[in-house]
Design a protein around this motif. Structure first.
Motif, PDB file in Angstrom:
ATOM      1  N   VAL A   1      -7.820 -21.913  72.896  1.00  7.83           N
ATOM      2  CA  VAL A   1      -8.873 -21.046  72.354  1.00  7.83           C
ATOM      3  C   VAL A   1     -10.122 -21.053  73.230  1.00  7.83           C
ATOM      4  O   VAL A   1     -11.139 -20.491  72.859  1.00  7.83           O
ATOM      5  CB  VAL A   1      -9.236 -21.394  70.886  1.00  7.83           C
ATOM      6  N   GLY A   2     -10.025 -21.675  74.403  1.00  6.29           N
ATOM      7  CA  GLY A   2     -11.103 -21.536  75.373  1.00  6.29           C
ATOM      8  C   GLY A   2     -12.116 -22.653  75.433  1.00  6.29           C
ATOM      9  O   GLY A   2     -13.145 -22.495  76.103  1.00  6.29           O
ATOM     10  N   VAL A   3     -11.863 -23.771  74.780  1.00  2.00           N
ATOM     11  CA  VAL A   3     -12.771 -24.908  74.936  1.00  2.00           C
ATOM     12  C   VAL A   3     -12.662 -25.378  76.386  1.00  2.00           C
ATOM     13  O   VAL A   3     -11.570 -25.381  76.970  1.00  2.00           O
ATOM     14  CB  VAL A   3     -12.414 -26.039  73.949  1.00  2.00           C
ATOM     15  N   GLU A   4     -13.771 -25.743  76.980  1.00  3.87           N
ATOM     16  CA  GLU A   4     -13.778 -26.177  78.375  1.00  3.87           C
ATOM     17  C   GLU A   4     -12.729 -27.268  78.599  1.00  3.87           C
ATOM     18  O   GLU A   4     -12.668 -28.258  77.861  1.00  3.87           O
ATOM     19  CB  GLU A   4     -15.167 -26.699  78.735  1.00  3.87           C
ATOM     20  N   ARG A   5     -11.907 -27.066  79.588  1.00  2.00           N
ATOM     21  CA  ARG A   5     -10.773 -27.966  79.822  1.00  2.00           C
ATOM     22  C   ARG A   5     -11.208 -29.415  80.016  1.00  2.00           C
ATOM     23  O   ARG A   5     -10.576 -30.335  79.487  1.00  2.00           O
ATOM     24  CB  ARG A   5      -9.941 -27.500  81.014  1.00  2.00           C
ATOM     25  N   ASP A   6     -12.276 -29.661  80.756  1.00  2.00           N
ATOM     26  CA  ASP A   6     -12.719 -31.050  80.951  1.00  2.00           C
ATOM     27  C   ASP A   6     -13.118 -31.689  79.628  1.00  2.00           C
ATOM     28  O   ASP A   6     -12.892 -32.884  79.426  1.00  2.00           O
ATOM     29  CB  ASP A   6     -13.881 -31.121  81.942  1.00  2.00           C
ATOM     30  N   ALA A   7     -13.672 -30.908  78.706  1.00  2.00           N
ATOM     31  CA  ALA A   7     -14.022 -31.434  77.385  1.00  2.00           C
ATOM     32  C   ALA A   7     -12.763 -31.752  76.587  1.00  2.00           C
ATOM     33  O   ALA A   7     -12.705 -32.760  75.871  1.00  2.00           O
ATOM     34  CB  ALA A   7     -14.896 -30.438  76.627  1.00  2.00           C
ATOM     35  N   VAL A   8     -11.739 -30.916  76.697  1.00  2.00           N
ATOM     36  CA  VAL A   8     -10.469 -31.151  76.016  1.00  2.00           C
ATOM     37  C   VAL A   8      -9.849 -32.444  76.526  1.00  2.00           C
ATOM     38  O   VAL A   8      -9.408 -33.298  75.749  1.00  2.00           O
ATOM     39  CB  VAL A   8      -9.500 -29.964  76.224  1.00  2.00           C
ATOM     40  N   ILE A   9      -9.840 -32.611  77.834  1.00  2.00           N
ATOM     41  CA  ILE A   9      -9.235 -33.803  78.434  1.00  2.00           C
ATOM     42  C   ILE A   9     -10.023 -35.047  78.062  1.00  2.00           C
ATOM     43  O   ILE A   9      -9.442 -36.094  77.739  1.00  2.00           O
ATOM     44  CB  ILE A   9      -9.116 -33.614  79.958  1.00  2.00           C
ATOM     45  N   ALA A  10     -11.337 -34.960  78.069  1.00  2.00           N
ATOM     46  CA  ALA A  10     -12.170 -36.112  77.680  1.00  2.00           C
ATOM     47  C   ALA A  10     -11.932 -36.489  76.219  1.00  2.00           C
ATOM     48  O   ALA A  10     -11.876 -37.671  75.873  1.00  2.00           O
ATOM     49  CB  ALA A  10     -13.646 -35.794  77.923  1.00  2.00           C
ATOM     50  N   ASP A  11     -11.774 -35.489  75.371  1.00  2.00           N
ATOM     51  CA  ASP A  11     -11.500 -35.758  73.959  1.00  2.00           C
ATOM     52  C   ASP A  11     -10.164 -36.464  73.805  1.00  2.00           C
ATOM     53  O   ASP A  11     -10.037 -37.416  73.035  1.00  2.00           O
ATOM     54  CB  ASP A  11     -11.511 -34.447  73.172  1.00  2.00           C
ATOM     55  N   TYR A  12      -9.166 -36.017  74.536  1.00  2.74           N
ATOM     56  CA  TYR A  12      -7.860 -36.669  74.495  1.00  2.74           C
ATOM     57  C   TYR A  12      -7.970 -38.125  74.943  1.00  2.74           C
ATOM     58  O   TYR A  12      -7.444 -39.028  74.291  1.00  2.74           O
ATOM     59  CB  TYR A  12      -6.871 -35.913  75.392  1.00  2.74           C
ATOM     60  N   ALA A  13      -8.665 -38.368  76.050  1.00  2.00           N
ATOM     61  CA  ALA A  13      -8.798 -39.734  76.562  1.00  2.00           C
ATOM     62  C   ALA A  13      -9.522 -40.634  75.565  1.00  2.00           C
ATOM     63  O   ALA A  13      -9.213 -41.829  75.458  1.00  2.00           O
ATOM     64  CB  ALA A  13      -9.528 -39.710  77.900  1.00  2.00           C
ATOM     65  N   ARG A  14     -10.440 -40.078  74.817  1.00  2.00           N
ATOM     66  CA  ARG A  14     -11.184 -40.846  73.814  1.00  2.00           C
ATOM     67  C   ARG A  14     -10.278 -41.310  72.673  1.00  2.00           C
ATOM     68  O   ARG A  14     -10.560 -42.310  72.005  1.00  2.00           O
ATOM     69  CB  ARG A  14     -12.318 -39.976  73.276  1.00  2.00           C
ATOM     70  N   THR A  15      -9.182 -40.622  72.466  1.00  2.00           N
ATOM     71  CA  THR A  15      -8.284 -40.932  71.348  1.00  2.00           C
ATOM     72  C   THR A  15      -7.873 -42.391  71.318  1.00  2.00           C
ATOM     73  O   THR A  15      -7.868 -43.022  70.269  1.00  2.00           O
ATOM     74  CB  THR A  15      -7.018 -40.043  71.410  1.00  2.00           C
TER      75      THR A  15
ATOM     76  N   ALA B   1      -6.511 -39.659  80.562  1.00  2.00           N
ATOM     77  CA  ALA B   1      -6.921 -38.307  80.924  1.00  2.00           C
ATOM     78  C   ALA B   1      -5.959 -37.642  81.912  1.00  2.00           C
ATOM     79  O   ALA B   1      -5.632 -36.460  81.733  1.00  2.00           O
ATOM     80  CB  ALA B   1      -8.343 -38.324  81.478  1.00  2.00           C
ATOM     81  N   PRO B   2      -5.480 -38.347  82.947  1.00  2.29           N
ATOM     82  CA  PRO B   2      -4.584 -37.666  83.899  1.00  2.29           C
ATOM     83  C   PRO B   2      -3.311 -37.113  83.248  1.00  2.29           C
ATOM     84  O   PRO B   2      -2.773 -36.103  83.708  1.00  2.29           O
ATOM     85  CB  PRO B   2      -4.249 -38.755  84.929  1.00  2.29           C
ATOM     86  N   VAL B   3      -2.845 -37.745  82.188  1.00  2.00           N
ATOM     87  CA  VAL B   3      -1.636 -37.266  81.515  1.00  2.00           C
ATOM     88  C   VAL B   3      -1.891 -35.908  80.862  1.00  2.00           C
ATOM     89  O   VAL B   3      -1.091 -34.981  80.997  1.00  2.00           O
ATOM     90  CB  VAL B   3      -1.151 -38.296  80.471  1.00  2.00           C
ATOM     91  N   MET B   4      -3.024 -35.767  80.168  1.00  6.17           N
ATOM     92  CA  MET B   4      -3.333 -34.485  79.538  1.00  6.17           C
ATOM     93  C   MET B   4      -3.596 -33.422  80.598  1.00  6.17           C
ATOM     94  O   MET B   4      -3.151 -32.281  80.467  1.00  6.17           O
ATOM     95  CB  MET B   4      -4.526 -34.616  78.594  1.00  6.17           C
ATOM     96  N   ARG B   5      -4.292 -33.790  81.661  1.00  2.99           N
ATOM     97  CA  ARG B   5      -4.550 -32.815  82.726  1.00  2.99           C
ATOM     98  C   ARG B   5      -3.225 -32.325  83.319  1.00  2.99           C
ATOM     99  O   ARG B   5      -3.028 -31.126  83.523  1.00  2.99           O
ATOM    100  CB  ARG B   5      -5.431 -33.415  83.821  1.00  2.99           C
ATOM    101  N   GLU B   6      -2.305 -33.253  83.561  1.00  2.00           N
ATOM    102  CA  GLU B   6      -1.003 -32.875  84.117  1.00  2.00           C
ATOM    103  C   GLU B   6      -0.229 -31.975  83.156  1.00  2.00           C
ATOM    104  O   GLU B   6       0.387 -30.990  83.574  1.00  2.00           O
ATOM    105  CB  GLU B   6      -0.192 -34.132  84.427  1.00  2.00           C
ATOM    106  N   LEU B   7      -0.269 -32.299  81.864  1.00  2.00           N
ATOM    107  CA  LEU B   7       0.415 -31.466  80.873  1.00  2.00           C
ATOM    108  C   LEU B   7      -0.165 -30.057  80.865  1.00  2.00           C
ATOM    109  O   LEU B   7       0.567 -29.068  80.916  1.00  2.00           O
ATOM    110  CB  LEU B   7       0.308 -32.090  79.481  1.00  2.00           C
ATOM    111  N   LEU B   8      -1.480 -29.942  80.812  1.00  2.00           N
ATOM    112  CA  LEU B   8      -2.116 -28.625  80.772  1.00  2.00           C
ATOM    113  C   LEU B   8      -1.850 -27.839  82.060  1.00  2.00           C
ATOM    114  O   LEU B   8      -1.571 -26.634  82.011  1.00  2.00           O
ATOM    115  CB  LEU B   8      -3.616 -28.762  80.510  1.00  2.00           C
ATOM    116  N   ASP B   9      -1.904 -28.524  83.199  1.00  2.00           N
ATOM    117  CA  ASP B   9      -1.603 -27.859  84.467  1.00  2.00           C
ATOM    118  C   ASP B   9      -0.153 -27.370  84.501  1.00  2.00           C
ATOM    119  O   ASP B   9       0.141 -26.276  84.997  1.00  2.00           O
ATOM    120  CB  ASP B   9      -1.869 -28.794  85.648  1.00  2.00           C
ATOM    121  N   ASP B  10       0.767 -28.189  83.966  1.00  2.00           N
ATOM    122  CA  ASP B  10       2.175 -27.796  83.923  1.00  2.00           C
ATOM    123  C   ASP B  10       2.367 -26.566  83.034  1.00  2.00           C
ATOM    124  O   ASP B  10       3.106 -25.643  83.392  1.00  2.00           O
ATOM    125  CB  ASP B  10       3.025 -28.961  83.408  1.00  2.00           C
ATOM    126  N   LEU B  11       1.690 -26.528  81.888  1.00  2.00           N
ATOM    127  CA  LEU B  11       1.799 -25.364  81.010  1.00  2.00           C
ATOM    128  C   LEU B  11       1.229 -24.122  81.683  1.00  2.00           C
ATOM    129  O   LEU B  11       1.789 -23.028  81.553  1.00  2.00           O
ATOM    130  CB  LEU B  11       1.107 -25.633  79.673  1.00  2.00           C
TER     131      LEU B  11
END
Length: 135
Positions: free
Chosen positions: A39-53, A88-98
């Protein structure tokens, strides 16, 4: 978008991740992060949120899941990392793959049954006019 509709959409995203081999233990926040990216949330913010989990996962939860996985899959390696970390690198890789395979995260979700109308409703629900997440 009603909470019931949001819940159904989240269920479809989780099911699509499982069908495509994205382990939910490995990406415990995966469905919500995909929706935020779509939905357009800044990708770096999405990845940072994932890493915070991983900082928010209770140790008792982690111990239960690791014990279950060790019993169910004694041959598996890296169970603790897979079940209790969200690097964070795992989510970045997943998003890049998609992006590479579907053109975008939204394209991936559309390919798995999320409609354009549902994505628009999600955006209105989750993101305010300035592009920030609704609190």
């Amino acid at each position: 978008m009603t909470w019931r509709a949001l819940d159904r959409a989240m269920d479809r995203v989780a099911a699509s991740l499982q069908r495509d081999g994205v382990n939910q233990f490995y990406a415990p926040d995966g469905p919500s992060e995909l929706m935020l990216d779509a939905v357009g949330v800044e990708r770096d913010a999405v990845i940072a949120d994932y890493a915070r989990t991983e900082t928010l996962l209770p140790p008792e939860r982690n111990a239960r899941i690791v014990a279950y996985l060790r019993q169910a899959h004694p041959e598996a390696r890296n169970l603790e990392e897979l079940a209790t970390r969200s690097p964070a690198p795992v989510m970045r890789e997943l998003l890049d793959d998609l992006d590479a395979r579907f053109g975008s995260t939204a394209g991936y979700l559309r390919a798995h049954g999320i409609t354009g109308d549902e994505l628009a409703q999600l955006r209105r629900t989750l993101v305010d006019e300035s592009g920030d997440l609704n609190a």
